[in-house]
Design a protein around this motif. Structure first.
Motif, short mmCIF file in Angstrom:
data_model
loop_
_atom_site.label_atom_id
_atom_site.label_comp_id
_atom_site.label_asym_id
_atom_site.label_seq_id
_atom_site.Cartn_x
_atom_site.Cartn_y
_atom_site.Cartn_z
N PHE A 1 0.83 -1.21 0.00
CA PHE A 1 0.00 0.00 0.00
C PHE A 1 0.87 1.26 0.00
N TYR A 2 1.95 1.25 0.77
CA TYR A 2 2.84 2.41 0.81
C TYR A 2 3.62 2.55 -0.50
N VAL A 3 3.97 1.44 -1.12
CA VAL A 3 4.61 1.51 -2.43
C VAL A 3 3.65 2.09 -3.46
N PHE A 4 2.39 1.72 -3.35
CA PHE A 4 1.37 2.27 -4.25
C PHE A 4 1.24 3.78 -4.06
N LEU A 5 1.21 4.24 -2.81
CA LEU A 5 1.14 5.68 -2.56
C LEU A 5 2.34 6.40 -3.17
N LEU A 6 3.51 5.79 -3.06
CA LEU A 6 4.73 6.39 -3.60
C LEU A 6 4.65 6.53 -5.12
N THR A 7 4.38 5.43 -5.82
CA THR A 7 4.41 5.46 -7.28
C THR A 7 3.28 6.31 -7.85
N SER A 8 2.10 6.27 -7.24
CA SER A 8 0.99 7.09 -7.74
C SER A 8 1.28 8.58 -7.53
N THR A 9 1.88 8.92 -6.40
CA THR A 9 2.24 10.32 -6.16
C THR A 9 3.31 10.78 -7.12
N LEU A 10 4.28 9.93 -7.41
CA LEU A 10 5.32 10.28 -8.38
C LEU A 10 4.72 10.57 -9.75
N PHE A 11 3.73 9.75 -10.14
CA PHE A 11 3.10 10.00 -11.44
C PHE A 11 2.39 11.35 -11.45
N PHE A 12 1.69 11.65 -10.35
CA PHE A 12 0.97 12.93 -10.27
C PHE A 12 1.96 14.10 -10.37
N LEU A 13 3.05 14.03 -9.61
CA LEU A 13 4.03 15.12 -9.63
C LEU A 13 4.67 15.27 -11.01
N ALA A 14 5.00 14.12 -11.63
CA ALA A 14 5.63 14.19 -12.95
C ALA A 14 4.69 14.78 -13.98
N SER A 15 3.43 14.34 -13.96
CA SER A 15 2.47 14.85 -14.95
C SER A 15 2.21 16.34 -14.74
N GLN A 16 2.19 16.80 -13.49
CA GLN A 16 1.97 18.22 -13.23
C GLN A 16 3.17 19.07 -13.65
N MET A 17 4.35 18.55 -13.45
CA MET A 17 5.55 19.29 -13.82
C MET A 17 5.69 19.42 -15.34
N LEU A 18 5.17 18.44 -16.07
CA LEU A 18 5.38 18.41 -17.51
C LEU A 18 4.18 18.89 -18.31
N ARG A 19 3.12 19.33 -17.65
CA ARG A 19 1.94 19.78 -18.40
C ARG A 19 2.24 21.12 -19.06
N THR A 20 1.55 21.35 -20.17
CA THR A 20 1.79 22.56 -20.98
C THR A 20 0.63 23.54 -20.91
N GLN A 21 -0.38 23.24 -20.12
CA GLN A 21 -1.53 24.14 -20.02
C GLN A 21 -1.96 24.27 -18.57
N ARG A 22 -2.65 25.35 -18.25
CA ARG A 22 -3.07 25.59 -16.88
C ARG A 22 -4.12 24.56 -16.45
N ALA A 23 -4.02 24.18 -15.18
CA ALA A 23 -5.03 23.27 -14.63
C ALA A 23 -6.29 24.06 -14.32
N SER A 24 -7.43 23.47 -14.65
CA SER A 24 -8.71 24.15 -14.39
C SER A 24 -9.68 23.14 -13.82
N ILE A 25 -10.43 23.57 -12.82
CA ILE A 25 -11.44 22.73 -12.18
C ILE A 25 -12.74 23.51 -12.13
N GLU A 26 -13.82 22.85 -12.47
CA GLU A 26 -15.13 23.48 -12.45
C GLU A 26 -15.50 23.88 -11.03
N SER A 27 -16.29 24.93 -10.92
CA SER A 27 -16.75 25.39 -9.61
C SER A 27 -17.54 24.29 -8.90
N PRO A 28 -17.28 24.07 -7.59
CA PRO A 28 -18.04 23.05 -6.86
C PRO A 28 -19.54 23.28 -6.91
#
Length: 718
Positions: free
Chosen positions: A429-456
Motif C-alpha cells: 500500500f505504501y509503495v502504491f502511494l509512492l508510485t501514484s504520487t510520483l506520477f501525479f508530480l511528474a504529470s503536473q511538472m510536464l503539463r503545458t496548459q493551466r489546470a482548471s477545475i469546475e466550480s463546486p
C-alpha cells in the motif's frame, strides 16, 4: 489462402471456432468457479441439510441420511441360553499343529463370561437395528431429492478438485489452438502483411516441433524408468496439442496466408514472431545442445504444479472481459466529468481507480486489456495528447500489483515462506502511494496548459445526478458480497476474489443488459465491441477470454522454460553469493530483476527468482519483505522496457496500430521528450519509484539520523 473472417459459416448463430473453443472454455471456466466455491457451498448444503432433516430427539443427523442405509446382519433376538449351550457343547478341536500343542489345551469357556459377552453383543446389535429403523423412517422423498442435489454437487466439486491440472491443461490447449488459428499470439508487433503471417507460421512450426519432440522424449524416459507414469493423460494432451499446432502452422507454411494489405518486408515480419515461439525455440535448442531432450517438456510441466494460480488467472481474465461488456466504467467516469478536470489530474484519478481494479484482475496486463481502451478515450476526451494517453494506458496496470488481493502477491507468498500475503499487502500500500504520487508530480511538472477545475457549485449537483445510475450496480455488488459473507461464510479477500469477482460481474452484466436493452445510443464509439443482449455479451466476452488465455498462458508457460535455461546454464554462479555490503547486493538484484521483467512474464519470473536470486538477498541481510517489494516494482519497470515491453505491446494491441501511428506522427516535429512521451513518462515514474523502494530502507537502516522514519509506518500484521 486469403485472410477471411472465421464467421463465414455459422451453426445456430455461432461459428465452428466458437463451438469448438469458446463453448468448451466457457464450461471449463464455470467448472473452475464451481471448484473455487465448491467447498464453501457444499459446507452450507450440509448445514442446511442438518437444519432441515436432522432430528436431535431421534438422534438422527443428516450425514446418516446421505445414502441408503444397510440393514445390520446381526440377529437382535438371539436366544442367549441356546447359544451358550451350543458353544459349550462344541468339542475342542485340536489344531494338529506341533507348535500350538506346546501351549497345551485351551481352558474351557466360562459360561458367565460367555453370557456377558453375548448380552453386550445383543445390545449393540439392537442399537444398530434401532438406528437403522430410525434412519429408514426419516428417508422421506424430500430427503432423497435434497441429498441427490447435495451429493451430485459434491461429486462434481470432488471431480474438479481432483483434476485441477487436467482442467487447466484442457483450457490452455483449447485456447492455444484458438489463438493460433486467429493469429492472436503476443509479439512485438501484430501481424499485418503476408510476410508477417508466413514468418509467424515458420517460427511456430519450429517451436511446435521442438515442443512435440521434447514431450515425446519426456514420456519415453518416464516409461523406461520402470515406475508407473503419474497422470499419463496429461502427457497425451500435451503431445496432442503440439501435434495440432504443428499441423496448423505447417499447412500455413505450405499454403501461405495472403493479406489484403500486401506482402510487407522481412525486417518488420521478424518483429511479429510470437514471443512464446521465440522462447520455445531458444529453450528447445539449448536443451538439444545440452543433450537434455526432455528439458523443455519438464519445465513447461511446472504449469501443472500450481494449477489453482493459473486457473484463477483465467477467471480474472474472464472477469476483465465481462467488465468490458458492461457500462460500469462509463458510469463511473460520468461522475468525474462535471469537474472538467485537466488531463493530468483526471489521469491521476483514473490511475488510482485502475490500481484497485488491477488488483482485482490479477495482473497489470489483464487490466490493460480490459479497460485500456476506455482509459485512452477518457484521457483524450479531457484534452490529453495521444502520447500522454498512451503513457497513461500503458501504466494503468502498473500501480495496483502491490495491492490486495493481487494474485501475483499470493503466488509469491505461496512459494516463499519468509513472507506472508498480509505483510506484502501492508507494505504494498505504501509503495502504491509512492508510485501514484510520483506520477501525479511528474504529470503536473510536464503539463503545458493551466489546470482548471469546475466550480463546486456547478460540479457537485451534476456529480450527484450522475451517481444515481450507479446505485443499482453498487447495490448488486454489495448484495453478492453479502451473500457470500453471510450465507456462505466466505469473505471477499485475496483467496476468494478469483471466484467471487466473475460472479459479481456476471450478475452486473446481466442487469446492465436487461436494463439498457435496445439503448444503442448509450454505447460510445470507443465501446463498439459491446454486444446487445445477455447471451451475445457473455459469448463475446468468452471469445475474447479464449484469445487472451491462449496468448498470456502460452507466454507464461514458455517463460518457465526460459527460467529453466537460465537456471541450468548456471549463469548465476558467475556472480558472488555474498557481496561486500548490502548496497552492492541490492544494485545487482535490482538490475537482474529489471532484466527478467523485460523478457519474462511475472509468474515465470517469480518461480525463477524464488529459487535463484531470493537466497542471495537473504544471505546479504536484505529483509525478505523489502526484497519482494523491490521485485514487484522492478518487474513493472521491466514490463515497460524494450525489447518486449509487454504493457506497451498490450496497449498497442488494445488501442490499435493506426491510432499509435497517429500518436507518433503528430509529434515528429517536437522535442525529444514529446516524441517519446508514451515511453519516457511511465519509465521515469517507475524508475524513480524503484530507486526509492530499493535504497530508501537501506538508508534508514545505515544512517542513525534517519531512524525516525521507521516510526512513520505502522508495523505489518503477522
Amino acid at each position: 489462402m486469403t485472410m477471411t473472417p472465421a464467421e463465414s459459416r455459422k451453426l445456430l448463430g455461432r461459428s465452428p471456432l466458437e463451438w469448438l473453443s469458446s463453448l468448451p472454455v466457457f464450461i471449463l471456466l464455470l467448472l473452475t468457479l464451481i471448484i473455487g466455491t465448491g467447498e464453501m457451498v457444499h459446507g452450507q448444503l450440509l448445514k442446511f441439510g442438518e437444519s432441515m432433516f436432522g432430528d436431535p430427539k431421534a438422534q438422527v443427523q443428516y450425514f446418516m441420511l446421505r445414502a441408503e442405509p444397510s440393514r445390520p446382519e446381526c440377529n437382535p433376538k438371539l436366544d442367549i441360553e441356546a447359544e451358550i449351550q451350543r458353544q459349550g457343547s462344541k468339542p475342542a478341536a485340536g489344531s494338529g499343529d506341533d507348535i500350538d500343542d506346546l501351549f497345551g489345551d485351551e481352558p474351557a469357556t466360562d459360561p458367565a463370561v460367555l453370557r456377558r459377552s453375548l448380552e453386550q453383543s445383543q445390545a449393540i446389535c439392537a442399537a444398530k437395528h434401532d438406528l437403522y429403523n430410525r434412519v429408514v423412517a426419516h428417508q422421506t422423498p424430500q430427503v432423497k431429492l435434497y441429498r441427490t442435489v447435495e451429493t451430485s454437487f459434491f461429486m462434481l466439486f470432488h471431480f474438479g478438485t481432483e483434476n485441477r491440472s487436467l482442467i487447466l491443461l484442457l483450457m490452455v490447449a483449447i485456447a492455444a489452438v484458438s489463438t493460433t488459428l486467429s493469429f492472436h499470439h503476443i509479439g512485438i508487433r501484430p501481424g499485418h502483411y503476408s510476410k508477417d503471417y508466413l514468418l509467424q507460421s515458420v517460427a511456430q512450426t519450429i517451436s511446435s516441433g521442438l515442443l512435440l519432440f521434447s514431450s515425446i522424449r519426456y514420456y519415453q524416459i518416464l516409461l523406461d524408468s520402470g515406475v508407473p507414469v503419474e497422470h499419463p493423460l496429461l502427457h497425451y494432451i500435451w503431445m496432442a496439442l503440439f501435434v495440432i499446432l504443428l499441423v496448423i502452422n505447417l499447412k500455413r507454411v505450405i499454403m501461405p496466408v495472403k493479406s489484403p494489405h500486401g506482402d510487407g518486408t522481412w525486417g518488420t515480419a521478424i518483429l511479429s514472431i510470437p514471443l512464446y515461439a521465440q522462447m520455445a525455440t531458444v529453450a528447445g535448442v539449448y536443451f538439444l545442445i545440452k543433450n537434455h531432450h526432455a528439458g523443455l517438456a519438464i519445465y513447461i510441466n511446472q504449469l501443472m504444479e500450481l494449477p489453482s494460480i493459473f486457473m484463477n488467472l483465467g477467471l480474472f481474465i474472464w472477469a476483465g472481459m465481462l467488465l468490458k461488456q458492461s457500462r460500469i466504467i462509463d458510469l463511473l467516469m460520468d461522475i468525474l466529468r462535471p469537474w472538467s478536470l485537466s488531463p493530468q489530474l483526471l489521469t491521476y484519478i483514473i490511475l488510482l481507480g485502475a490500481s484497485v481494479a488491477t488488483a482485482y484482475t490479477g495482473a497489470s496486463g489483464v487490466f490493460v486489456i480490459a479497460a485500456g481502451g476506455i482509459i485512452y478515450h477518457e484521457v483524450r476526451a479531457s484534452g490529453g495528447s495521444r502520447q500522454f494517453a498512451l503513457a497513461a494506458t500503458a501504466m494503468s496496470g502498473s500501480l495496483g500489483v502491490v495491492l490486495r488481493p493481487c494474485l501475483l502477491v499470493v503466488f509469491i507468498a505461496a512459494l516463499n515462506k519468509q513472507v506472508t500475503t498480509s505483510a506484502l499487502y501492508h507494505w504494498g500500500f505504501y509503495v502504491f502511494l509512492l508510485t501514484s504520487t510520483l506520477f501525479f508530480l511528474a504529470s503536473q511538472m510536464l503539463r503545458t496548459q493551466r489546470a482548471s477545475i469546475e466550480s463546486p457549485a456547478v460540479a457537485i449537483p451534476a456529480m450527484l445526478r450522475h451517481m444515481v445510475p450507479t446505485l443499482p450496480y453498487i447495490a448488486l455488488t454489495v448484495a453478492v458480497i453479502a451473500i457470500y459473507e453471510y450465507a456462505l461464510d466466505t469473505k471477499l479477500n485475496e483467496i476468494t476474489a478469483p471466484t467471487i469477482m466473475p460472479v459479481i460481474l456476471l450478475i452486473v452484466l446481466v442487469f446492465d443488459k436487461l436494463v439498457n436493452k435496445g439503448k444503442t445510443a448509450l454505447t460510445p464509439d470507443y465501446a463498439s465491441h459491446r454486444q446487445e443482449g445477455v447471451e451475445r455479451s457473455i459469448r463475446y466476452a468468452t471469445n475474447e477470454t479464449v484469445g487472451h488465455i491462449g496468448a498470456l498462458l502460452s507466454l507464461m508457460t514458455l517463460s518457465l522454460a526460459m527460467g529453466g535455461v537460465i537456471e541450468r546454464s548456471e549463469v548465476m554462479d558467475n556472480f558472488p553469493k555474498v557481496f561486500e555490503n548490502h548496497w552492492t547486493a541490492m544494485t545487482f538484484l535490482v538490475v537482474t530483476k529489471v532484466v527478467l521483467g523485460m523478457i519474462m512474464d511475472p509468474f515465470g519470473a517469480v518461480v525463477l527468482v524464488s529459487g535463484t536470486l531470493a537466497p542471495i538477498a537473504y544471505a546479504n541481510n536484505i529483509d525478505p519483505m523489502h526484497f519482494w517489494m523491490m521485485v514487484l516494482v522492478a518487474f513493472e519497470l521491466g514490463y515497460l522496457l524494450p525489447p518486449v515491453a509487454i504493457n506497451q505491446l498490450l496497449t498497442r494491441q488494445v488501442i490499435g496500430e493506426e491510432e499509435v501511428g497517429q500518436a507518433d506522427s503528430e509529434v515528429r516535429h517536437l522535442g525529444f521528450y514529446r516524441r517519446y512521451e508514451r515511453w519516457i513518462l511511465p519509465l521515469a515514474v517507475m524508475a524513480v519509484g524503484l530507486v526509492i523502494v530499493s535504497y530508501g530502507p537501506l538508508l534508514v537502516h545505515d544512517i542513525p539520523e534517519l531512524a525516525f522514519i521507521r516510526d512513520w509506518f505502522p508495523s505489518a500484521p503477522q
